[in-house]
Scaffold this active site. Structure first.
Site, short mmCIF file in Angstrom:
data_model
loop_
_atom_site.label_atom_id
_atom_site.label_comp_id
_atom_site.label_asym_id
_atom_site.label_seq_id
_atom_site.Cartn_x
_atom_site.Cartn_y
_atom_site.Cartn_z
N ARG A 291 -8.15 3.49 13.23
CA ARG A 291 -7.39 4.56 13.28
C ARG A 291 -6.82 4.99 14.84
NH1 ARG A 291 -6.11 6.55 8.14
NH2 ARG A 291 -7.05 7.18 7.49
N GLN B 41 -4.19 2.14 14.73
CA GLN B 41 -3.22 2.94 14.13
C GLN B 41 -2.44 3.12 15.19
OE1 GLN B 41 -4.88 4.30 10.69
NE2 GLN B 41 -2.65 4.85 9.82
N GLU C 87 -8.54 3.78 -2.72
CA GLU C 87 -7.36 4.00 -3.72
C GLU C 87 -7.70 3.79 -4.65
OE1 GLU C 87 -4.92 2.06 -1.19
OE2 GLU C 87 -5.09 3.42 1.06
N ASP D 257 -9.39 0.53 1.74
CA ASP D 257 -8.58 -0.05 2.45
C ASP D 257 -9.14 0.37 4.17
OD1 ASP D 257 -6.01 -1.53 3.64
OD2 ASP D 257 -4.75 0.28 3.69
N THR E 190 -4.63 6.34 -0.45
CA THR E 190 -5.85 7.21 -0.23
C THR E 190 -6.08 7.71 -1.41
OG1 THR E 190 -6.08 6.83 2.20
CG2 THR E 190 -7.67 7.98 1.23
N LYS F 158 -4.96 -1.60 10.41
CA LYS F 158 -5.03 -2.02 8.79
C LYS F 158 -5.60 -3.17 7.74
CE LYS F 158 -3.77 2.01 6.73
NZ LYS F 158 -4.68 2.85 5.90
N TYR G 278 1.54 2.20 15.99
CA TYR G 278 2.39 2.30 14.13
C TYR G 278 4.02 2.96 15.03
CZ TYR G 278 2.05 7.71 13.63
OH TYR G 278 2.83 8.75 13.72
N ARG H 149 0.57 16.29 13.70
CA ARG H 149 1.78 17.03 13.67
C ARG H 149 1.64 18.10 13.07
NH1 ARG H 149 3.26 12.73 10.35
NH2 ARG H 149 3.09 14.20 9.23
N HIS I 71 -3.37 13.69 0.53
CA HIS I 71 -3.70 13.49 1.76
C HIS I 71 -2.95 13.30 2.38
CE1 HIS I 71 -4.89 9.43 3.79
NE2 HIS I 71 -3.99 9.05 3.73
N GLU J 2 -10.22 12.67 7.07
CA GLU J 2 -9.85 13.98 6.13
C GLU J 2 -11.71 14.26 6.29
OE1 GLU J 2 -7.71 11.43 3.12
OE2 GLU J 2 -6.96 13.43 2.68
N TYR K 67 0.96 5.82 -0.76
CA TYR K 67 0.43 6.68 0.09
C TYR K 67 1.12 7.94 -0.57
CZ TYR K 67 0.98 9.56 4.66
OH TYR K 67 0.39 10.21 5.95
N ASP L 152 0.70 -1.51 0.19
CA ASP L 152 0.44 0.02 -0.05
C ASP L 152 0.67 1.11 -0.18
OD1 ASP L 152 -2.17 1.75 0.39
OD2 ASP L 152 -2.52 1.20 2.35
N THR M 109 -9.37 -5.62 3.84
CA THR M 109 -8.80 -4.41 2.11
C THR M 109 -9.74 -5.15 1.57
OG1 THR M 109 -6.58 -3.97 3.51
CG2 THR M 109 -7.41 -3.26 0.80
N GLU N 33 -10.29 3.83 3.13
CA GLU N 33 -9.74 4.84 2.28
C GLU N 33 -10.00 4.62 0.56
OE1 GLU N 33 -5.45 4.31 3.97
OE2 GLU N 33 -5.65 5.61 5.39
#
Lengths: 413, 413
Positions: free
Chosen positions: A232, A235, A196, A228, A345, A248, A239, A136, A127, A359, A122, A120, A252, A194
């Site tokens: 959250r 994760q 995709e 996917d 995503t 995850k 992670y 962050r 996204h 999002e 990114y 997968d 899927t 997600e």
């Protein structure tokens, strides 16, 4: 080619210009590799046994497409040409092909391939930027590596499921709520999607030899829509430092019909400008972005009312499939028949174009209003998510999944 | 049981108490599932065809052990008992079994299973602490989640290779050397090893249903030694925020013979105390740490002189196989026949017990002196790494790999 003799095929999104591959099963049957034409499935083993396809014996005598994938580009291109001939109005073989045609209505779509490895990426800059801003807020939203390579990781191949498979809300650990406290355990409360696009490969060169970006076409049979599913809370806690794992790996979902790369010639457009220019092994001359529109809807339990929650397009992706494949193999890693590579995503620049609930609701701050009443931040039990895709006259089959309540686990603390 | 009728088996480390499973190939043959006894391989298809094993028809008529794995614990236990009977001194079937026995000398070991999913954990507290100290010197070396769950991620199953397979030095991107600069590209300069133990599974319950830690024994056939080759420059640049990808996916070597869990009963000891106590789903009553000694040596190109670079023991691992399996499935993820779960680098408390060069040389600061002269920080072309393991009278087959020079890639910038 003026059209197909199959009733309803022309103009359906699954006409002669599409011809996606899948595996379907009638009641009490094993899965049978097939090609979709309109609202029918054409049985590939029957055609092969009748000598109409020119593939090696046994290619389609299995419940997955893996043997066909194994044959690679040199078989995919002529097989597609023959299928288009067989299905065209005036084909001298229409009678025999017609015997291999079955209405989709009585058939169950299965997972079309036994997935080998699942990667997968990114690859949407929108996204990655959105998530960086949320998670962050005081730092550059994009990591320093992001514009230099398609960031990716391996997912769990064994839990890739076909559209329609119910998705059980996962149990798991959530971060402590106080410093020094222990984690809690229970049903995931921030269950997400997600949106995709993914591609399925045939074999690559031997271990130690990369695939050049310009050769990607030789290794990609085609594309599916991917949801996917993402937990959250799980994760967020798990992670660091090795990436997503249980957040995850519970499911899927992919669409059941693999749209051939050859059907997407008109969809291939120039992607976003890449600044700074990538290293040589990531450069491609041909257009490799895919103009595929993706619409996602949510249907609450007990309702028929769909709320459109995202309208986006795969052409927004910063990194293309050719670049992803070149990157994933530049270290000499092999690619095998049945490997699945998903884009990550797909979000566009505007809020209505975001491909995940985190999002869309901005980390739960801005609930989404449903058309039939009610609102959502993340998924509730009984919610169904449907993602549909098309590129001009070529449609993708939808990918659909319904959330089942978490298992009541006596071992949960 | 007084011993085996097979010459040299008793006391060899591969006696009646071991009986590991693998796949071997004679010249011009396909791979044949076999059990190792001393320096011989016993052909399992031949025994099954002679009616001596009581497994379903065709179980061993394939070049991998996956069909046998698929049968699960209810077949593994009686098959092992029958094999021990057949190979015991005085067995009435010794004559017929002897016809299925071949010296290992003329046979090539193959990858014993088609690996489904490959998960790599991070279960040594000493290793995680060492890396934390090196990479984040100003922070707590362990992430807040580390003592609450066995941190892990998915690796690339398709590049798991059997001992003896050469390992080509990967090409890849390395971090910019100045802020705002671009990455460089070329052969990895900090090529490393990771000494691990891994287990191979049979099938698990359906999607959505976890495996309880106490039921792990039903799903684990046995263990192999794993060398999870690692490219530290590639890893450092790529791994934020989704974890290791190309820094690991170029090759993972495993030993060819799967030592049954049943052969390791005497090796099962209490593991380190876990503080804080883990959540309920991670608690086990039985001892699940494995007292397996692991010795790693380095042999430079053109030399026969082995330098021992690490002596460690799997019993140091903080998280056990049962806990790893319970954690990996607590979210409902499935386990399939042929899945591989590796422990992560096994380091002990003392420098001589570290399981990776980055720890042994403390990030390259303290070069390692080789017995035959010269020194190493990371691996050079032509270096061979051998990892050997044993637990009392039960030996693991070694895992061995030699580094080949990087490919000269015209596309590299």
């Amino acid at each position: 080619v003026t059209g197909s003799w199959v009733p309803g095929a022309d103009g359906s999104g699954f006409g002669l210009g599409n011809l996606p591959y899948g595996v379907v099963r009638g009641a009490g049957e094993p899965g049978r590799p097939s090609v979709r034409i309109g609202e029918h499935a054409l049985d590939l083993a029957a055609l092969a046994h009748a000598g109409l396809l020119g593939v090696p014996e046994g290619t389609f005598d299995a419940p997955t497409l893996n043997r066909f994938l194994e044959l690679g580009r040199s078989a995919w291109t002529p097989t597609r040409r023959r299928l288009a001939e067989l299905l065209s109005a005036g084909s001298p073989h229409a009678g025999r092909a017609g015997e291999a045609l079955r209405p989709l209505a009585g058939l169950e779509p299965l997972l079309p391939v036994a997935v080998g490895d699942y990667v997968d990426f990114y690859s949407s800059i929108e996204h990655a930027t959105n998530l960086g801003r949320m998670l962050r807020p005081d730092a550059d939203p994009l990591m320093p590596n992001w514009r230099h390579l398609p960031v990716g990781y391996h997912g769990r191949a064994g839990t890739v499921v076909v559209s329609g498979t119910p998705v059980r809300r996962p149990l798991g650990q959530r971060a402590p709520t106080e410093p020094g406290g222990g984690p809690s355990f229970g049903p995931e409360r921030r269950l997400d999607i997600e949106v995709e696009l993914g591609f399925v490969t045939g074999p690559g060169p031997p271990l130690g030899t990369p695939i050049a970006a310009r050769d990607a076409v030789d290794h990609i049979l085609g594309f599916v829509i991917v949801n996917d599913w993402s937990a959250r809370e799980i994760q967020r806690w798990e992670y660091q430092p090795l990436g997503p794992f249980l957040g995850k790996s519970f499911a899927t979902s992919i669409s059941p019909w693999i749209v051939p790369l050859d059907a997407l010639a008109a969809a291939r457009v120039r992607g976003p400008a890449q600044d700074p220019p990538p290293l040589d092994y990531l450069r491609v001359d041909e257009p490799w972005a895919l103009d595929v529109e993706l619409e996602t809807t949510l249907i609450p339990a007990g309702s028929d009312t769909e709320t459109a929650i995202s309208r986006t397009n795969a052409r927004h992706l910063y990194w293309s499939a050719a670049q992803q494949l070149a990157h994933a193999t530049v270290n000499g890693a092999t690619v095998a028949a049945g490997d699945l590579f998903a884009s990550g995503t797909i979000s566009g620049a505007q809020p209505g174009m975001f491909g995940s609930l985190i999002e869309i609701t901005w980390n739960g701050r801005d609930p989404l209003r449903l058309t039939g009443g009610g609102e959502r931040t993340f998924l509730e039990d009984g919610d169904t998510i449907v993602i549909r895709g098309r590129s001009g006259s070529v449609s993708f089959a939808e990918v659909r999944g319904r959330i089942e309540p978490a298992r009541r686990d006596p071992d949960g603390s």
